[in-house]
Design an enzyme around this catalytic site. Structure first.
Site, PDB file in Angstrom:
ATOM      1  N   LYS A   1       0.860  -1.182   0.000  1.00 15.48           N
ATOM      2  CA  LYS A   1       0.000   0.000   0.000  1.00 15.48           C
ATOM      3  C   LYS A   1       0.899   1.235   0.000  1.00 15.48           C
ATOM      4  O   LYS A   1       1.929   1.249   0.690  1.00 15.48           O
ATOM      5  CB  LYS A   1      -0.892  -0.033   1.246  1.00 15.48           C
ATOM      6  CG  LYS A   1      -1.971   1.037   1.320  1.00 15.48           C
ATOM      7  CD  LYS A   1      -2.792   0.870   2.616  1.00 15.48           C
ATOM      8  CE  LYS A   1      -3.945   1.841   2.689  1.00 15.48           C
ATOM      9  NZ  LYS A   1      -4.756   1.637   3.921  1.00 15.48           N
TER      10      LYS A   1
ATOM     11  N   SER B   1      -9.680   1.436   2.921  1.00 14.76           N
ATOM     12  CA  SER B   1      -8.873   2.270   2.059  1.00 14.76           C
ATOM     13  C   SER B   1      -7.797   1.501   1.281  1.00 14.76           C
ATOM     14  O   SER B   1      -7.229   2.023   0.335  1.00 14.76           O
ATOM     15  CB  SER B   1      -8.177   3.350   2.902  1.00 14.76           C
ATOM     16  OG  SER B   1      -7.294   2.741   3.824  1.00 14.76           O
TER      17      SER B   1
ATOM     18  N   SER C   1      -9.753  -1.047   7.094  1.00 10.85           N
ATOM     19  CA  SER C   1      -9.179  -0.765   5.774  1.00 10.85           C
ATOM     20  C   SER C   1      -8.455  -1.926   5.115  1.00 10.85           C
ATOM     21  O   SER C   1      -8.095  -1.839   3.946  1.00 10.85           O
ATOM     22  CB  SER C   1      -8.231   0.428   5.847  1.00 10.85           C
ATOM     23  OG  SER C   1      -8.966   1.624   5.838  1.00 10.85           O
TER      24      SER C   1
END
Lengths: 488, 483
Positions: A78, A153, A177
């Site tokens: 990420k 996310s 997330s």
């Protein structure tokens, strides 16, 4: 299509000589080139670096220098974990072009473990969001239906694993997330106990809630990724001292005698019938497989969402203060320093980030502190207390990961509150710091994945993985989106 | 009828700790390094970097707290103090709020303006970077641009906050000096005001004498010496009283002391109050200071200045002299203690050290450590004077010779022919000569003008090059008078 490629399978194949890391990495990169134009999971794809790392892994493995379960395995990160020499943006215009001078502890551990880092994945800006639509560089789309969001996310990381452009990926889970996008994309997503994985080099959203966790295709693969990144880090004062629990101690043990609590407050009417049905079905089969199932009521869960949306923005308002254009990132000139900072931040942050900074600043302000932030901290201790009490009677708690399957792009962006509600089942584990995992258990009538959540007490990872693996084998979910490339 | 105003003064003192590394990272503390060369992701506030507290700094703040009679908190936590400033890399400072390491203590001040000053709290925080404003008058408002140096960013800083109990500018100064002495004796900082390793800010308000409520307070900064601290506070108290006497009101603000003009000047006006939005630092866990840790630090506490002064007074030193020695540089204190241990009379050793030795060193611009004077030299010198082997005036010359490296006091006295002459026979001639050279004065002495004895003794000393024993000379003179 042959059986799905997994970390464990690939690792075994590399050791018996039937697969090389270069072949595996090329397959992942090919999957990326086939799918990226449709899903936009990666912000930076490091083709050259990945192939170099793969060649290195092949020569090391060939020489008998075995660095463990992720040696030669393509892993995506990420884009809120700093990588020395590789642009790290948090999907924000304010950090566009920023190349960090150091790497996060998790990145160093992956590199020491011989992993092949494929690139950096898309996210909601600064991890604030539940759909990966709030990215300054455009949304990520769900490979099961590209009109739909992948959750967030960590949507980019989830999608790389779903389409096979990586075999594993790291996300960060502040309020769900990792687990929520795993649920919406049909992969395994896990949030470890707070403090088990170092946060050093994770660009924070909310420090007391953030925890890095793995996306994988199987529970066993999640164990392998976590085993490489977990463990005390002297650079993180909130890192748990001492040794890591034996993560695979429960694998293969089944459900016999395991006490399972079904959380009443997670059986909400607002939850889609397909999700409720799938979860109920799994629980029934767990019982048939020897689990002792009981209903558990956790009244404080009703307030967890509200508390979370005060605590997380409050911490974020301070965490994001450093992005001021003085030392790094993009700068918009102004009449003086204050004006420059103000213009830089107004220009560099997206609307959702600004909303949360304002919310958090307000919640911490004199005159409002007690009513908002102070009250939220009290709810947080109630959630912990309720969970501690529940774990005296049960080994794990279960329920849905998300009240819905993947929703359409734009469906919730106009109303932030409906977006926030998608985290309602995942937030309690962040407030309590407990580990939790989402396991894919089926598809709804529209062909969209459904995730099943298992939660355990602090450092209860061995039991968590034991139960998650049993759920995985009950569900026998082995479908892939049509978009996925072949990693076989 | 005019109101009598009573000042209410509180002091906030920042002390930079002399730890090896910074408060929350491993960077060395080095004020002489080139700008921005002792920095890392943590003290530069780079994205993703995390603070880890330096336990040596906690040891040091506990020493300060214990020396100031504070209680040490078993559980202490750090808070974030939020404000935007270019040299504050995270735009929040890691500090402490409602659970500081040390609370509720006091410092006793001796002397006329003395008394007990209550300590509200002693807390740990980190220093900021340094802004160098280029162009204009050197202040940010007129600068063309500013250069930032983050070497200082993250250096451990201790803040010591008194209760608003200080009642005069003189007491404030005495507190400042005593606090500095305590800090230096603990070995936690060199506490140099001129170099900024100790910094004082004063909060001042006035109220009608006897009132129990507090007036509006003004913060005074830029007090760069203990003298300017006293002057600035005295000036501000009078300024506030005048404003109020004239029917005005005090504005809550920060004022800067202008040393040359001798006035405080308005800096930035605090609108209402600053909202720093303190909240507990989520990147750290609460720190537990158990009894064992506290006991270990208590066991490491050195003798404090007040105890040292009392001990010196017990050795026969006067109050002033005891304070003078106790407050001196460490090497002088060591020499004093060493000379006393070696048998030197404490008051004499103290006299010589704080008087002639310091003066001679100042003249030659040498430090005590770099000079040729040793403990045994000092003991010998004091002994020679006390046994009347050399006169006091000769001793000064002997000391100069010792400091110049000519040898031990005995050797110098011998070589420079300064051994005292106590033999009456040898001095008789000199006495006779002086009398015959000053017949008029001798007449007056004989007539009963006793004070002229000193004149004649002085003349004999001069004639003998300081070698004569003045007691013997005076005896010889008196014998002549009674003849």
């Amino acid at each position: 299509m042959s059986a799905r490629q997994t970390i464990r399978r690939a690792a075994a194949a590399m050791r018996d000589g039937s697969l090389t890391s270069v072949e595996l990495t090329r397959a992942a990169l090919k999957a990326a080139s086939m799918t990226e134009s449709q899903v936009h999971a990666y912000l930076t794809l490091d083709t050259e670096g990945a192939l170099q790392a793969a060649e290195m892994a092949d020569s090391e493995l060939g020489a008998g220098d075995d660095r463990g379960p992720l040696h030669g395995i393509p892993i995506a990160l990420k884009d809120n974990m700093v990588t020395k020499g590789i642009e790290t943006t948090c999907s924000s215009r304010i950090l566009s072009g920023y190349v960090p001078p150091y790497s996060a502890t998790v990145v160093e551990r992956l590199e020491e473990g011989g992993a092949v880092i494929t690139g950096k994945t898309n996210l909601d800006e600064f991890a604030m969001g539940s759909s990966t639509e709030h990215s300054a560089f455009g949304p990520t789309r769900n490979p099961w239906d590209t009109d739909r969001v992948p959750g967030g996310s960590s949507g980019g990381s989830a999608v790389t694993v779903a389409v096979g452009s990586a075999l594993g990926a790291l996300g960060s889970d502040t309020g769900g997330s990792v687990r929520q996008p795993a649920s919406l994309t049909g992969v395994v997503g896990m949030k470890p106990t707070y403090g088990l994985v170092s946060r050093y080099g994770l660009i924070p959203f909310a420090s007391s809630l953030d925890q890095i966790g793995p996306f994988t295709r199987t529970v066993a693969d999640a164990v392998d990724v976590l085993s490489v990144i977990a463990g005390h880090d002297p650079h993180d004062a909130t890192s748990i001292p001492g040794s890591v629990p034996n993560l695979d101690a429960g694998l293969g043990r089944g459900l016999d005698g395991v006490k399972v609590g079904v959380v009443s407050e997670m059986q909400r009417d607002e939850t889609e019938p397909a999700v409720r049905g799938a979860v109920a079905n799994i629980i029934e089969q767990m019982e048939a497989n020897g689990a002792k199932v009981q209903e558990v009521s956790l009244p404080s869960f009703e307030y967890a969402l509200s508390a979370y949306y005060l605590i997380a923005p409050a911490e974020a308002s301070a965490n994001l203060a450093r992005f001021d254009g003085v030392r790094y990132g993009n700068r918009v000139d102004g009449a003086n320093v204050a004006d420059m900072m103000s213009k830089t931040r107004a220009d560099g942050f997206g609307a959702e980030v600004i909303r949360r900074i304002l919310l958090g600043t307000y919640a911490l302000s004199a005159g409002h502190f007690d009513a908002f932030y102070g009250q939220a901290l009290k709810v947080r201790s109630l959630v912990r207390r309720d969970l501690d009490a529940a774990y005296e009677d049960v080994d794990v708690l279960v329920g849905p990961t998300s009240p819905t399957t993947a929703f359409e792009l734009g469906a919730k962006t106009a109303d932030p509150l409906t977006m926030y509600l998608t985290d309602v089942f995942t937030i309690p584990a962040n407030l309590s710091g407990h580990p939790a995992i989402s396991v894919p258990v089926g598809l709804d009538e529209a062909g969209l994945p459904i995730g099943f959540q298992v939660m355990a007490p602090a450092l209860g990872e061995p039991t968590l993985f034991q139960v998650a693996e049993a759920v995985e084998s009950i569900a026998a979910f082995d479908q892939e989106p049509e978009l996925a490339g072949s990693l076989a | 009828m005019t109101t009598t105003w009573e000042p209410v003064i509180g002091l906030e003192t920042h002390v930079e700790l002399e730890t090896e590394s910074k408060m929350f990272c491993g960077c060395p503390v080095d004020f002489n390094a080139e700008p921005n060369t002792v920095t890392c992701p943590v003290c530069l506030g780079l994205p993703g970097a995390l603070p880890v507290p330096n336990r040596r700094a906690i040891d040091m703040i506990m020493k300060i707290g214990l020396a100031l009679n504070c209680s040490i908190s078993e559980h202490t936590i750090f808070h974030r103090k939020n404000y935007f400033y270019a040299d504050l890399p995270k735009n929040y400072q890691i500090s402490q709020f409602d659970l500081p390491v040390c609370e509720e203590g006091f410092l006793d001040i001796e002397g006329e303006a003395g008394g007990r000053v209550g300590i509200e709290r002693v807390h740990q925080e980190e220093d900021t970077g340094k802004s160098n404003h280029m162009g204009g008058d050197g202040r940010i408002t007129s600068a063309e641009y500013s250069l930032l140096d983050f070497n200082r960013s993250g250096v451990p800083l201790v803040e010591i906050v008194t209760k608003p109990e200080i009642r005069s500018a003189t007491q404030a100064r005495a507190y400042g000096l005593e606090l500095r002495a305590v800090i230096v004796s603990l070995g936690v900082s060199d506490a140099k005001l001129e170099e900024g390793s100790i910094r004082f800010d004063a909060n001042i308000s006035v109220r009608p004498k006897g009132a129990t409520t507090l007036g509006t307070k003004v913060e005074i900064k830029n007090m760069n010496s203990y003298r300017s601290m006293e002057r600035a506070i005295a000036h501000e108290v009078i300024r506030q009283a005048q404003v109020l006497d004239d029917g005005g009101r005090i504005v809550q603000e920060t004022r800067h002391w202008d040393e040359d003009a001798g006035v405080t000047r308005s800096g930035r006006v605090k609108e209402g109050f600053s909202d720093y939005r303190f909240f507990s630092e989520p990147d750290m866990v609460p720190m537990v200071i158990d009894q064992e840790w506290q006991d270990r630090i208590a066991g490491e506490l050195p003798e404090l200045p007040s105890d040292r002064r009392k001990r010196y007074q017990g050795m026969g030193l006067g109050e002033y002299q005891a304070a003078l020695v106790a407050g001196s540089e460490p090497e002088l204190v060591q020499m004093f203690e060493g000379a006393v241990d070696a048998g030197g009379s404490p008051p004499s050793v103290a006299n010589w050290l704080t008087g002639e030795v310091v003066a001679a060193l100042r003249r030659s611009d040498h430090s005590l450590a770099a000079s040729a004077l040793t403990i045994s030299h000092l003991v010998e010198l004091v002994g020679l004077v006390e046994s009347s082997t050399i006169s006091t005036s000769a001793a000064k010359a002997v000391l100069a010779g010792v400091l110049d490296g000519e040898g031990s006091p005995g050797e110098v006295a011998e070589a420079r022919d300064l051994l005292q002459v106590s033999d009456a026979g040898a001095l008789e001639a000199a006495v006779g000569q002086v009398i015959s050279e000053n017949p008029e004065e001798f007449e007056r002495l004989s007539g009963g003008e006793q004070k002229l004895i000193g004149f004649f003794v002085g003349q004999v000393m001069k004639l003998t090059g300081g070698k004569a024993d003045p007691k013997v000379v005076s005896g010889l003179l008196r014998a002549r008078l009674s003849d």
